[in-house]
Structures are given as C-alpha cells and as structure tokens.
Design a protein around this motif. Structure first.
Motif: not given
Length: 247
Positions: A106-114, A120-133
């Motif tokens: 959750k902390r990682m997600q909040e950092r990603w969003d913030e 900037s206009s980044i295409m990757e989503t938190w779901q993409d990152i969490e799947k790898e994490l």
C-alpha cells in the motif's frame, strides 16, 4: 521540477546521524526520505523491466547512487542499513500473509500515485507493478535481483561489474570519493547525494553520473540538498554561457 526532491538542513542532519542498532527495526532507523528514494528505485526498476519486455530499447542496467559522506566508516554504516532494509522488503513484497506485507505494498502504491502518476503521463499502472512485485525469488521477481554494493577502499574487491551482467545489473551503489571521480553509473535512475563541494571540476565530475536516459527520462529522480541544487543550477547557467561564447 518533478525530477528533483530537496533535502532540508534538518533532514540532512538526521540522515547523517543514522546508526545501526540490532534492537531497533531497520525501518525505524532509516530516514523516511532515504526510504522514499529506495522505493522510487524499486518502482522505476520494475517499470523499466516492463518497458524492456515490451521492446522499448534502453540501458539494461538500473542503478541507484547513495553518496552521503566521504568517510568510509559512515558509508559502511549506510551500506549495512540499506542491505538489511532490502532483505526485509524483499520478504514483504511477495508475501500474502499478514498485514505488514499489505501495508508495505500500500505504501508503494501511494508513492507511485503521488510521485509518478501525478507528475507525468506514465502509461504503466499500479496493477502492472504489483503483479511483478508479488513474484518471489523462484519466479524471478525483479526485486529479488537487486543487490547493494559499497564502492570504497574498505571493500576493494567490490565493483560495479556491468559488463559481466548479461541480464542487467540492478544495484544500489554506496560510496564516496571513488564514485565522485568520474565513474559513469550505467542506467542511473535515482540519485541520493548530499556531499557538498564548491570545486568546479568536482561538480562537473559529479554531473557525469547522470548519463543518458533514453526510454526512462520520465522516471529519473534526484534527491539532494537545497544548496547543491542551487550550485548545480549555477553550473548549468555557466556552461550555457561558455557554450554561447564559443559559438
């Protein structure tokens, strides 16, 4: 700019005073500013990994610079703290048991969003990152490839052997003079440095760290003091003037 995060004088003092204590959890010792920088390193490393899998060409290495002190013993202290933190986070990232791993993600997600989605206009989503994490070491999860290295005279056998890493080296490099003498850090994405110098040539050498960022220029983050940010801004202005004079 979204690419620079300034460290206040108070934060500077608190970071310099960090000391390892086996009776205290490492997450309570390491300053939140440095923890944020390491989280940024993990998030951007996973995004770069995903981009390369999509065929986007870029430097295959992913590096974080930690340059807090010129003193070897203080570098050793920071190395031990960060090494311990990375081991704790590797365990938490891919675990689905208990509340602590969920809080960490959750902390990682909040950092990603913030820090990234809002900047900037980044295409990757938190779901993409969490799947790898969530991938563990047996599944070749990206985080489990991260190593922490101390580059100084206390550790002469340690090096940044980029050429030997066919898959790419994912490394947090901690050091002092050895790192400030013109060494190019391959795939440098997150920098955390606080060592002050007014020497023009040393500032220029430090500038070489930043290298080329094709394919990930939207992910770069530099953590440094307000004083160093002012000096680098001055240096850029002087360089522009010199180039203009030559032209």
């Amino acid at each position: 700019t979204p690419y620079t995060i300034s460290i206040s004088d108070l934060e500077y003092e608190e970071i310099v005073e960090m000391k390892y204590d086996e009776d205290i959890q490492v997450e309570e010792i390491i300053h939140p500013m440095l923890q944020n920088a390491i989280i940024d390193f993990i998030l951007t490393g996973i995004v770069r990994h995903l981009r390369r899998k999509q065929g986007i060409k870029m430097n295959k290495h992913h590096t974080m610079l930690v340059h807090i002190s010129r003193l070897n013993r203080e570098q050793e202290e920071v190395h031990d703290l960060i090494s311990k933190l990375i081991e704790v986070w590797k365990s938490k990232a891919s675990s689905t048991l208990g509340s602590s791993p969920r809080k960490f993600r959750k902390r990682m997600q909040e950092r990603w969003d913030e820090q990234f989605i809002s900047q900037s206009s980044i295409m990757e989503t938190w779901q993409d990152i969490e799947k790898e994490l969530l991938k563990d070491e047996d599944e070749d999860g990206w985080l489990h490839s991260v190593c922490v290295r101390m580059i100084n005279s206390l550790n002469p056998g340690e090096s940044l052997d980029y050429a030997k890493s066919e898959e790419g080296l994912n490394v947090i490099a901690i050091g002092g003079n050895k790192l400030s003498r013109g060494l190019t850090l391959e795939g440098l994405c997150v920098s955390f440095f606080m060592r002050h110098t007014k020497m023009y040539d040393t500032l220029m050498q430090m500038g070489r760290w930043f290298g080329y960022r094709h394919g990930y220029d939207d992910l770069v983050r530099v953590y440094t003091t307000e004083r160093l940010l002012a000096w680098f801004a001055w240096l850029v202005k002087v360089e522009k003037e010199v180039r203009s004079d030559i032209h």
